[in-house]
Structures are given as C-alpha cells and as structure tokens.
Design a protein around this motif. Structure first.
Motif, PDB file in Angstrom:
ATOM      1  N   MET A 177     -11.207  -2.894 -29.600  1.00 22.26           N
ATOM      2  CA  MET A 177     -10.766  -1.881 -28.748  1.00 22.26           C
ATOM      3  C   MET A 177     -11.383  -1.886 -27.409  1.00 22.26           C
ATOM      4  O   MET A 177     -10.528  -1.943 -26.129  1.00 22.26           O
ATOM      5  CB  MET A 177     -10.346  -0.531 -29.219  1.00 22.26           C
ATOM      6  N   LYS A 178     -12.727  -2.244 -27.265  1.00 22.83           N
ATOM      7  CA  LYS A 178     -13.482  -2.136 -26.095  1.00 22.83           C
ATOM      8  C   LYS A 178     -13.368  -3.392 -25.526  1.00 22.83           C
ATOM      9  O   LYS A 178     -13.137  -3.407 -23.983  1.00 22.83           O
ATOM     10  CB  LYS A 178     -15.047  -1.670 -26.497  1.00 22.83           C
ATOM     11  N   ALA A 179     -12.983  -4.247 -26.145  1.00 23.71           N
ATOM     12  CA  ALA A 179     -13.046  -5.616 -25.420  1.00 23.71           C
ATOM     13  C   ALA A 179     -11.616  -5.557 -24.934  1.00 23.71           C
ATOM     14  O   ALA A 179     -11.576  -6.256 -23.882  1.00 23.71           O
ATOM     15  CB  ALA A 179     -13.093  -6.764 -26.521  1.00 23.71           C
ATOM     16  N   GLY A 200     -15.922   4.380 -18.477  1.00 30.65           N
ATOM     17  CA  GLY A 200     -15.771   5.381 -19.783  1.00 30.65           C
ATOM     18  C   GLY A 200     -15.269   6.596 -19.649  1.00 30.65           C
ATOM     19  O   GLY A 200     -15.180   7.398 -20.380  1.00 30.65           O
ATOM     20  N   LEU A 248      -9.987  -3.379 -23.784  1.00 35.32           N
ATOM     21  CA  LEU A 248      -9.724  -2.177 -22.603  1.00 35.32           C
ATOM     22  C   LEU A 248     -10.469  -2.896 -21.473  1.00 35.32           C
ATOM     23  O   LEU A 248     -10.116  -3.003 -20.277  1.00 35.32           O
ATOM     24  CB  LEU A 248     -10.441  -0.872 -22.993  1.00 35.32           C
ATOM     25  N   ASP A 249     -11.556  -3.903 -21.778  1.00 34.81           N
ATOM     26  CA  ASP A 249     -12.324  -4.247 -20.535  1.00 34.81           C
ATOM     27  C   ASP A 249     -11.336  -5.334 -19.764  1.00 34.81           C
ATOM     28  O   ASP A 249     -11.543  -5.553 -18.781  1.00 34.81           O
ATOM     29  CB  ASP A 249     -13.460  -5.143 -21.002  1.00 34.81           C
ATOM     30  N   GLU A 294     -13.585  -0.563 -33.224  1.00 33.93           N
ATOM     31  CA  GLU A 294     -14.067  -0.312 -31.801  1.00 33.93           C
ATOM     32  C   GLU A 294     -14.338  -1.234 -30.928  1.00 33.93           C
ATOM     33  O   GLU A 294     -14.214  -1.143 -29.734  1.00 33.93           O
ATOM     34  CB  GLU A 294     -15.216   0.742 -32.201  1.00 33.93           C
ATOM     35  N   ASP A 295     -15.163  -2.389 -31.415  1.00 33.51           N
ATOM     36  CA  ASP A 295     -15.545  -3.148 -30.604  1.00 33.51           C
ATOM     37  C   ASP A 295     -14.425  -3.890 -29.790  1.00 33.51           C
ATOM     38  O   ASP A 295     -14.354  -4.423 -28.888  1.00 33.51           O
ATOM     39  CB  ASP A 295     -16.501  -4.272 -31.232  1.00 33.51           C
TER      40      ASP A 295
END
Length: 735
Positions: free
Chosen positions: A7-9, A110, A11-12, A4-5
């Motif tokens: 993917m968030k990175a 988000g 996406l950022d 999840e981290d």
C-alpha cells in the motif's frame, strides 16, 4: 512484501504520478489564453484533474476527492463551452492546482487528512469557483456545486444527463488483488458519483475450498447506481482494472436488448435478478417479461435453421443498430490497449538507483584505467589489446548509463511560465515568455541544480531589465516586454540563455560603482564583458532602490557561485536600450568527463577535454611574459606553477595548453602533456570549498589523486588576482 508495504508503494506511485499530472495541468492552464484552439488543452487539463480524483478515491483520500470534484466540474463546463476562457478564470484555477499540490505534498509527508489551514484555503477556493459556475445560465450543471457536499452526481465527461438509474455488471479479473486493487474500493468510489441503490455480490465463480487461491479474486457485483454522471465518468472509475476485468455499464432508459448480454452472464436466478431490476426502476415488470421473452426467442433461433421472418427481421434490425456501437467500442478498446502497451515500454526508475549505477560505472572506469596502465608497463601486447577492448566496452557502458539521466531542459523552462505570470502581475508589467531549445538534453543532476540560478536571473530581468509599459511606449517599443529562455549544445557543453528586450545594463554606471567600491583602479582598461561581469561581485548593485524581488546585482554573486559549483561559467551581453542576455555555460554531466591530463612538478591536473583547443611549445622569448603570439593572435596564459605555488625547478621545455571558455582563449603553461584521460569527478568536500579554479578531483590508474581544473572559474580568479595586484602597485591612482 507485506500488505502495508504494498500500500505504501502504491501510495508513493500515486504521489509521483499526481505531481506529474499537476505539472501538466499547470502548463496547460498557462497556455490556454494564448491557444487558438484550446479544446485539446482543456481536455488534457480535465483528464489530469479527473485522474487525480479517481486515484485519490481508490485510497480513500476523501478530502482530495472532495476538492478536486468541484474543480473537475468547472473544467467540464469549460470543456462544454458553458464558460469562456479568461484571465480571471485562470487566476482562480491556478491556485486550485496549487492547493491540490499542497494536499498531495501532505500525503507524501504521511498526512492523510487535510489541516485546518488547508481546509480554510479549500473553502475560499470553492467559493471562488462557485461564483464562476453560478454566473452561467441556470441549468442542471449548477447543481454540481450546490449538492457536492452530499456526494451527489457530477458532470464529468461527456456533459450532463438526466438523473437516472445506471446498471453495472462487474466481474473483476483473478489477478485484481495481486495487482494491488481492492474491488470494494471501486464500489466505494462509485458512491461519490451518486447513490448506490442496490448491490449484489456474485459468488458463483468461487471454487471448492481445496482449489481456492487466497490471492485470487472470484467476486463479481451487480450494482444499481442513481446518478446524473456521464458514461465516460463511470467508465473511468474502472480505468485501472479495465484490461483484465469485464465491466458492463448500461445507461438509464436503455433499450431492452442492452440487458440481454448481462442476463446471459448472470447466475441462473432470474427471480432475484428480476426483483432487483424492477425495484431499482431499471425495468418495469412488463419490460422484464419482454426482455426474458426475447432472450428465449433468441435461444430458440440459434437452434432453428429457418427462423420465422418477424424475429429474423427484429434481430437484423438490432444488429444493424448495434454494429456501429460495437465497432466504436472495439476501436476504443484497441486504442486503450495500444496506449497501455506503449506505456509499458517505459520503466520508472528511482533516481537513487540511477545514481548508484553511475557511481559503480565511475569506479569501473578508474579500475579499467589502472588495469590499462599496468598492461602498458608490463609491455604485454596481448594483455594491452585485451584491456583496450575492456576500456572500449566500459566507455559504451558509461555513455549508456549517462544517457539514462539525460532529460530535456524544457521541463525546467516550462515551470517559469507560472513565475513570469505571477511576477508580471506583481510588478504591474505585461511580459511574455518565449521558450526555445526545450528539447536540448542535459544530465538530470544539472537540471535539478540550475533551477535556483535561473529563477534569480529571470526575476532580475523582469524587475530591473524590462521597463514598464509607459516607458517602453515612450521609447518606441511594444508595450509588452519579452523574456526569452533558450538552450543549445556547444562543444560538449550546454548553454542556457536568459534574454530580455529591456533597457540593458548601464556600462558607465557599473564602471563608476566598481571604482567607487575599490574593485578596480581608475583608468584600468576593461572590455564591456569584463565590466558587466563586475555585477557578480559580492554586494555589488547599481539599483537606486531595492525592490521585493531584489535589485539587479544584489545576490548575483550567489548566482555565480552556484553556477561555478557546477563547473560552469556565466557571461553577459548587453546593449543599452535594446536588452541584455545572461549566458550560462555548463558541462552536460557532473559525473564522468573526458579530460586531458597534464603535469606540473609532482602534481597532476585534468583539463576538461571539450575545452582544449590545441597544445603548443612555449617560445623561449615568452618565458618571462604572460602572453604569446599565436599565429598573429595575442594569447594570454596562466602559469599553473605560479598560480598553485608548486615547488621545484621549471623544466627546460614547457608547453602551453590552449583552452577556450566561450569566445575567449587562454593558455595554461604546464611541464608535461600526459594525453587524454577518462575521469570520474569526485567532490572535494566542504573543507576545500574555498578553493578557486578547482572543480573536483579524480583518482588516476596509478592510485594518485589529480585535481580537475574549472577553466572558467580559474581564469576569472586569475583575472581578479591581477586586478588586485595592479591596485596594490604604488601610484596606481595615476595610471
């Protein structure tokens, strides 16, 4: 780091890169109408939209893919010269760019799905795009919009081809998963280019269980895609995995020998392969038999020293045909690798980390100054030399750290292209923006904070500086007005100019208004620059009526306050009927500066070193005056003891520090000259925000606090104090 981290990175990163691409897209669109050779710009705009769409597809952001798909199709028609560049077309594409930006902002917040308002806006923009596409002569490209809701193929890259079956053989690199790439996401994205007819997962590379690495990718895919997309568009789907993967793409109706290499690299299951090729329509049974037969002949040929002439002639002919294609492919691959290698030389660093580094360097400067001071007091020559060397290295570290935050101001300037275009339409004026000095570098913190003051100055120049076309023609001017943004370095500062060729400021009107409001006394002798500076007084305006953009003068006090908070100054040059120039002068950085330390009583002050011209002794005959003769030039000066109400007796000998602010010189009367001092600027906080003439504070090596003087703010504040003193004098109306 969890999935999840990661993917968030990822996406950022997508959000950051998309915003950069959108800015490039806007810059390109704004320059199209004035570009004599716009093909390169159109290609760059198309690639920006295509990259955003492709990246969005990898994350399953279908609403971004759906909208950008249509924009990309129109851009492709523009690239193929099926549409002409026009103001109306740009007026539609710019809001489309803004809508994509809104969708990206939603992702950053988000919001993974579009809102109802965004959906309605997208429909309106799609309808406007359809009008442009449907206005062209009917051809296959018109199907792009008609069928886009069903994910039918589009026209991206290299023009339109007839709908057919593409064959893709995909072998993803082992590090694909480690790099955050999901092989299945590429397959899903292919469905936005057409219909995936057949899909086979190749698992022959999977090792035994005890040898398997859970983070490695061993999968391959054989895909049949029915699409009228170009080869470039399909290749771009795999742009992020191209370097470490094997991607083979065979267009519809290709020659038989183009399937040979793929067959050679497939598992030994010719029946399964043949069934797929035949059912998908890539090959007929006869063509497949011929293909396999040719493969066997080639294998036989490699084992034979004397090949028969017919086969030899065939192979020579084939190699002659394929050699240019092979060379072109190798050349393109090398260009991609060179570009990737060049890109890897740049590292994206979070701004907060950079700010933390600057703060630490600042503390290091303070600590080094303290060590240097103690070494000098100890009278230890060896220790003093050692601390001096440490300070030299600290200065190099400081300069290198500050250089990391230096960015060209041209990026900020280019954003005003859109402002000028939109405001010109709103005002019904024809205004052109000229930019110079865009390569001038300045601290990123300065760039971030100067945007709002510049926006206000630009809007005021357009609204009340530049006349309407009819008035300009009547005055013998070109109907098109010109607004100029310029930047350059001067004496350790950056100077930003906002100029227009309008009617200029009305000196007499400003003076009369200032007297009416009681800002100055009637008969006070002021220079033109001092009169123009009156428009920065709160609530001062000479506009006969206030427009939606505000009158010239309304809100200018806010501009000045913002500039002053950056330890800067602003001045005006104007000539009636010719135009006006607003000139902002600011330090290159807001973090660390070289200063000149002076003392008054028990207090210490730091003057920015780049504004110090010289130091002279205060003549005895000038002890009761506020000016002195400096080599035939009248030099007014400010007594810091009087201005800051510092207690204590004056010393027998005082000094004057001559400072410059633009073209003006002023003297500061101080008790002691304490030499150059490298200082770290600390903000005073909101409690002391009302203080005039103070730009911040710093900590000396002794641990004491010294105030940093804002020269421009201090001289202007002192001038206002003197004007108020004159107004308060008896019989000032008769002066």
């Amino acid at each position: 780091m969890s999935f999840e981290d990661e993917m968030k990175a990822a996406l950022d990163t997508f959000v950051v890169e998309s915003r950069e691409l959108l800015q490039d897209m806007e810059d390109g669109l704004l320059g199209l109408e004035h570009d004599d050779n716009p093909q390169d710009a159109i290609g760059a705009i198309f690639r920006a939209a295509h990259t955003i769409k492709g990246s969005a597809g990898l994350f399953g952001l279908d609403h971004i893919v759906h909208f950008t798909h249509v924009v990309e199709s129109l851009l492709d028609m523009l690239r193929d010269e099926e549409l002409a560049i026009s103001s109306a077309l740009i007026a539609v594409l710019l809001p489309c760019r803004d809508h994509i930006s809104s969708l990206i902002d939603g992702i950053a917040a988000g919001q993974m799905e579009e809102t109802d308002e965004q959906r309605d806006t997208g429909k309106i923009l799609h309808e406007q795009l359809r009008q442009f596409i449907n206005g062209t002569p009917p051809d296959s490209s018109s199907e792009v919009i008609t069928h886009q809701d069903d994910h039918h193929p589009h026209t991206s890259g290299g023009g339109v081809v007839d709908s057919g079956n593409w064959y893709l053989s995909l072998r993803f690199g082992q590090d694909c998963l480690r790099n955050g790439m999901d092989p299945l996401s590429f397959i899903r994205y292919l469905s936005t280019l057409g219909d995936v007819i057949n899909l086979i997962t190749i698992t022959d590379n999977i090792p035994h269980l005890e040898q398997m690495d859970a983070e490695s990718c061993y999968l391959g895919f054989e895909v049949v895609l029915k699409s009228n997309a170009s080869k470039e568009a399909i290749e771009n789907v795999f742009e992020f995995v191209r370097d470490d993967s094997v991607i083979r793409i065979v267009p519809p109706r290709s020659k038989i020998d183009e399937y040979i290499d793929i067959i050679n690299n497939l598992p030994d299951d010719d029946e399964l392969l043949g069934e797929i090729l035949i059912k998908s329509g890539v090959l007929t049974k006869h063509e497949l038999d011929e293909c396999l037969s040719l493969q066997k002949k080639r294998q036989k040929l490699t084992r034979s020293d004397t090949p028969d002439a017919p086969i030899g002639e065939i192979l020579v002919k084939q190699e002659m045909l394929q050699e240019p294609i092979l060379n072109a492919a190798l050349h393109k691959q090398q260009k991609v690798k060179d570009t990737k290698a060049k890109e890897k030389q740049n590292i994206r660093v979070d701004a907060e980390r950079l700010d933390k580094l600057i703060d630490l360097v600042g503390e290091l400067v303070i600590a080094g100054a303290g060590a240097n001071l103690r070494a000098s007091k100890a009278n230890d020559i060896a220790l003093s030399e050692a601390t001096s060397e440490v300070m030299r290295l600290v200065e190099e570290v400081r300069d290198s750290a500050l250089q990391l935050r230096m960015v060209p101001i041209g990026t900020t300037f280019s954003r005003f292209q859109r402002v000028v275009r939109d405001v010109s339409i709103e005002l019904g004026k024809d205004i052109m923006l000229e930019i110079s000095g865009g390569d001038t570098e300045v601290d990123k913190s300065v760039v971030d904070k100067i945007g709002d003051p510049l926006m206000h100055l630009v809007r005021n120049s357009m609204d009340h500086g530049i006349e309407s076309a009819a008035i300009r023609v009547a005055r013998g001017k070109p109907a098109q007005g010109t607004l100029r943004l310029n930047a350059y370095h001067e004496s350790g500062s950056i100077v930003i100019e906002v100029s227009d060729d309008g009617g200029g400021l009305n000196r007499d009107k400003i003076l009369a208004k200032a007297i009416e409001k009681g800002l100055i006394a009637d008969g006070t002798g002021l220079s033109d620059k001092e009169i123009y500076a009156l428009i920065f007084e709160p609530g001062f305006s000479t506009a006969d009526q206030v427009s939606n953009l505000s009158g010239r003068g309304v809100g200018m006090d806010v501009v000045k306050r913002n500039v002053t908070s950056l330890r800067g100054s602003i001045e005006i040059d104007s000539e009636a009927g010719i135009g006006a120039t607003m000139r902002i002068r600011m330090p290159l950085t807001l973090a660390i500066i070289d200063g000149f330390l002076v003392g008054v009583g028990k207090s210490s002050f730091v003057i920015p070193l780049d504004q110090v011209v010289e130091c002279v002794e205060l003549p005895k005959e000038c002890e009761d005056q506020d000016y002195m003769d400096l080599r035939g030039e009248v030099l007014p000066f400010i007594r810091l003891r009087k201005m800051f109400e510092i207690d204590g007796a004056e010393p027998r000998r005082q000094n004057v520090v001559v400072i410059s602010s633009g073209a003006n010189k002023t003297g500061l009367v101080v008790d002691r000259l304490m030499g150059e001092f490298q200082t770290v600027i600390k903000p005073l906080g909101k409690l002391f925000g009302h203080l005039q003439g103070i730009g911040g504070s710093t900590i000396l090596g002794s641990g004491e606090v010294a105030l940093i003087l804002s020269v421009a703010s201090m001289t202007q504040h002192y001038s206002r104090m003197e004007q108020k003193r004159l107004l308060a004098m008896p019989n000032n109306s008769n002066r």
